[in-house]
Scaffold this active site. Structure first.
Site, PDB file in Angstrom:
ATOM      1  N   GLY A 141      -0.120   0.700   4.950  1.00 37.78           N
ATOM      2  CA  GLY A 141      -0.865  -0.232   5.801  1.00 37.78           C
ATOM      3  C   GLY A 141       0.043  -1.141   6.620  1.00 37.78           C
ATOM      4  N   THR A 142       1.118  -1.600   5.996  1.00 36.48           N
ATOM      5  CA  THR A 142       2.039  -2.495   6.703  1.00 36.48           C
ATOM      6  C   THR A 142       2.640  -1.781   7.912  1.00 36.48           C
ATOM      7  OG1 THR A 142       2.559  -3.588   4.626  1.00 36.48           O
ATOM      8  CG2 THR A 142       4.149  -3.881   6.414  1.00 36.48           C
ATOM      9  N   ASN A 197      -8.476  -9.801   2.912  1.00 38.76           N
ATOM     10  CA  ASN A 197      -8.068  -9.363   1.576  1.00 38.76           C
ATOM     11  C   ASN A 197      -8.347 -10.380   0.477  1.00 38.76           C
ATOM     12  OD1 ASN A 197      -5.924 -10.108   3.552  1.00 38.76           O
ATOM     13  ND2 ASN A 197      -4.760 -10.549   1.698  1.00 38.76           N
ATOM     14  N   GLN A 239      -8.661  -3.179   3.838  1.00 41.77           N
ATOM     15  CA  GLN A 239      -9.517  -3.551   2.704  1.00 41.77           C
ATOM     16  C   GLN A 239     -10.914  -2.940   2.796  1.00 41.77           C
ATOM     17  OE1 GLN A 239      -8.689  -4.736  -0.073  1.00 41.77           O
ATOM     18  NE2 GLN A 239      -6.675  -5.619   0.294  1.00 41.77           N
ATOM     19  N   SER A 261      -4.852   2.116   4.440  1.00 42.68           N
ATOM     20  CA  SER A 261      -3.779   2.296   3.462  1.00 42.68           C
ATOM     21  C   SER A 261      -4.287   3.140   2.300  1.00 42.68           C
ATOM     22  CB  SER A 261      -3.323   0.933   2.961  1.00 42.68           C
ATOM     23  OG  SER A 261      -2.474   1.083   1.852  1.00 42.68           O
ATOM     24  N   HIS A 312      -3.366   3.377  -0.886  1.00 43.88           N
ATOM     25  CA  HIS A 312      -3.505   2.850  -2.254  1.00 43.88           C
ATOM     26  C   HIS A 312      -4.611   1.818  -2.407  1.00 43.88           C
ATOM     27  CE1 HIS A 312      -1.313  -1.169  -2.185  1.00 43.88           C
ATOM     28  NE2 HIS A 312      -0.952  -0.690  -1.016  1.00 43.88           N
ATOM     29  N   THR A 355       9.944  13.392   8.096  1.00 48.32           N
ATOM     30  CA  THR A 355       9.227  14.478   7.409  1.00 48.32           C
ATOM     31  C   THR A 355       8.036  13.902   6.660  1.00 48.32           C
ATOM     32  OG1 THR A 355      11.306  15.646   7.190  1.00 48.32           O
ATOM     33  CG2 THR A 355       9.510  16.376   5.747  1.00 48.32           C
ATOM     34  N   CYS A 363       3.314 -18.905  -5.398  1.00 45.33           N
ATOM     35  CA  CYS A 363       4.182 -19.804  -6.145  1.00 45.33           C
ATOM     36  C   CYS A 363       5.575 -19.802  -5.528  1.00 45.33           C
ATOM     37  CB  CYS A 363       4.241 -19.335  -7.586  1.00 45.33           C
ATOM     38  SG  CYS A 363       4.749 -20.629  -8.677  1.00 45.33           S
TER      39      CYS A 363
HETATM   40  N1  PLP Z   1      -3.423  -5.306   5.363  1.00 52.07           N
HETATM   41  C1  PLP Z   1      -4.200  -5.824   4.414  1.00 52.07           C
HETATM   42  C2  PLP Z   1      -5.467  -6.529   4.774  1.00 52.07           C
HETATM   43  C3  PLP Z   1      -3.816  -5.729   3.074  1.00 52.07           C
HETATM   44  O1  PLP Z   1      -4.584  -6.265   2.106  1.00 52.07           O
HETATM   45  C4  PLP Z   1      -2.604  -5.068   2.764  1.00 52.07           C
HETATM   46  C5  PLP Z   1      -2.123  -5.001   1.362  1.00 52.07           C
HETATM   47  O2  PLP Z   1      -2.410  -5.855   0.552  1.00 52.07           O
HETATM   48  C6  PLP Z   1      -1.850  -4.517   3.801  1.00 52.07           C
HETATM   49  C7  PLP Z   1      -2.286  -4.659   5.092  1.00 52.07           C
HETATM   50  C8  PLP Z   1      -0.572  -3.784   3.539  1.00 52.07           C
HETATM   51  O3  PLP Z   1      -0.828  -2.462   3.110  1.00 52.07           O
HETATM   52  P1  PLP Z   1       0.306  -1.632   2.322  1.00 52.07           P
HETATM   53  O4  PLP Z   1       0.408  -2.232   0.964  1.00 52.07           O
HETATM   54  O5  PLP Z   1      -0.220  -0.230   2.304  1.00 52.07           O
HETATM   55  O6  PLP Z   1       1.556  -1.744   3.107  1.00 52.07           O
END
Ligand code: PLP
Length: 379
Positions: free
Chosen positions: A71-72, A151, A179, A199, A201, A237, A324
């Site tokens: 996702g990032t 999230n 999400q 994403s 996971h 790849t 934290c």
């Molecule tokens: N965007 C949102 C809203 C998320 O909650 C997250 C992960 O917590 C991400 C992006 C990042 O996804 P990834 O962990 O697959 O890089």
């Protein structure tokens, strides 16, 4: 001790079928999808099958699906790509204060390189106002990025309305739908977005794999360079087993809409029980516009971080929105942005439900939470 996992917004367990498909893929589909021989083409076919499954889940066409490293990376590819593709010398991006760091930090980086960024605030329920987006548009605006569901709160945003407000412009519209993958209906045509991130996971697929939907006709340059894979937008790849796992997870969610309905029923039951049985508990965010699995609750006179630790010791896994830093718990950035008092923000815990939970687990979790809150308050 049998543990109860209520942290599905952090990550999700694999569907059993996904685990099995990935194990088979690791054994059989080791070929490089770019190789023209038998083994390569077997892997290629598996990747393309997964692409079709993901496309069907979000009503896209397979050619619009780009597999990424998560996702990032999808968010970064969208943001940097949209700016680079614009050719505008002083580009302007509109986003929101409640986005995930994957989005905000990419924007902060671009700001240092000369972009201007407008971060729109949210109302007390965590909702973005379409008028605020429309009012922020300048002649240099190249991209609007508004997440589909937050999230921490699960609050859903008025994406269709925002897309309509942008329809007469050539501004690209991106949404981080990480999400929402699987558990919420995503129809890219109906939403009117140009770019959308998912994403693996977060939807009972594997980690380290994601998707960037790129609408047909939208051209963005690569973010990861060095090969022609994924239409030249994401070199490297392909992670065949992870892609197959994500494809399988997409297919399971698409064929089992009742899964999301069950999760919603459990979440509503959970929330009702917590509010009825624990005094001084209040729900954060919108209860009207919310993804099916999330419940963010603040408890009076309780530190959310301490509650999460206490719950963990008792076998319930949840998450606190506070970060934290050097031993000092900072209140959640998102809740603070909604105008919550620091006390309410510090007293918040995010419970996020998912597959494999039953009503008895929820009842047990509520009993444990009630006990933990009582213990902390009596110190
Ligand atoms: N965007 C949102 C809203 C998320 O909650 C997250 C992960 O917590 C991400 C992006 C990042 O996804 P990834 O962990 O697959 O890089």
């Amino acid at each position: 001790m049998e543990r109860i996992y209520l942290d599905h917004n952090a990550t999700t367990p694999l569907f059993q079928e996904v685990r099995e498909i990935m194990a088979l893929s690791l054994k059989n589909n080791f070929g490089n999808p770019s190789s023209t021989h038998y083994f390569g083409q077997k892997s290629r076919a598996a990747v393309e099958y997964a692409r079709e499954s993901v496309a069907k889940l979000i009503n896209a066409s397979p050619a619009e699906i780009i597999f990424t490293g998560g996702g990032t990376e999808s968010d970064n590819t969208a943001i940097f790509g949209a700016v680079a593709a614009s050719g505008v010398s002083e580009p302007h991006i509109i986003t929101t204060v409640i986005e995930h760091p994957a989005l905000l930090e990419a924007c902060n980086c671009l700001e240092k390189r000369g972009c201007s960024i407008t971060k729109i605030g949210a109302d007390k329920y965590g909702r973005i106002r379409t008028e605020d987006v429309a009012d922020s548009i300048t002649s240099n605006t190249v991209l609007v990025s508004v997440m589909m569901a937050n999230n921490e709160l699960g609050t859903l945003q008025p994406l269709k309305e925002i897309a309509e407000a942008l329809s007469e412009t050539d501004i690209l519209f991106h949404t981080d739908a990480v999400q929402c993958g699987g558990k919420h209906n995503i129809d890219v045509r109906e939403l009117g977005v140009d770019l959308l991130s998912l994403s693996g996971h977060k939807m009972n697929g594997p980690k380290g794999v994601g998707v960037l939907y790129v609408k047909r006709g939208v051209i963005i340059p690569p973010y990861v360079m060095g090969g022609h894979q994924e239409k030249g937008i994401r070199a490297g790849t392909e992670n065949v087993a992870a892609i197959e796992g994500l494809g399988a997870a997409s297919e399971i969610w698409r064929n089992n809409y009742e899964l999301a309905e069950k999760i919603k029923r459990l979440r509503d039951f959970f929330e009702k029980e917590v509010l009825e049985n624990i005094s001084g508990a209040v729900v954060n965010g919108s209860t009207e516009y919310r993804v099916c699995n999330t419940s963010n609750i603040s408890f009076d006179n309780v530190d959310g971080g301490a509650l999460v630790i206490n719950l963990d010791l008792k076998g319930v896994c949840a998450s606190s929105g506070s970060a934290c830093f050097s031993g000092l718990a900072e209140p959640s950035r998102v809740l603070t942005a909604l105008g919550c008092s620091p006390e309410r923000a510090k007293g918040s815990v995010r419970f996020s439900l998912g597959i494999n939970l039953e009503k008895k687990d929820i009842s047990r979790a509520v009993t444990v939470i009630s006990k933990a809150v009582h213990e902390i308050r009596s110190i």
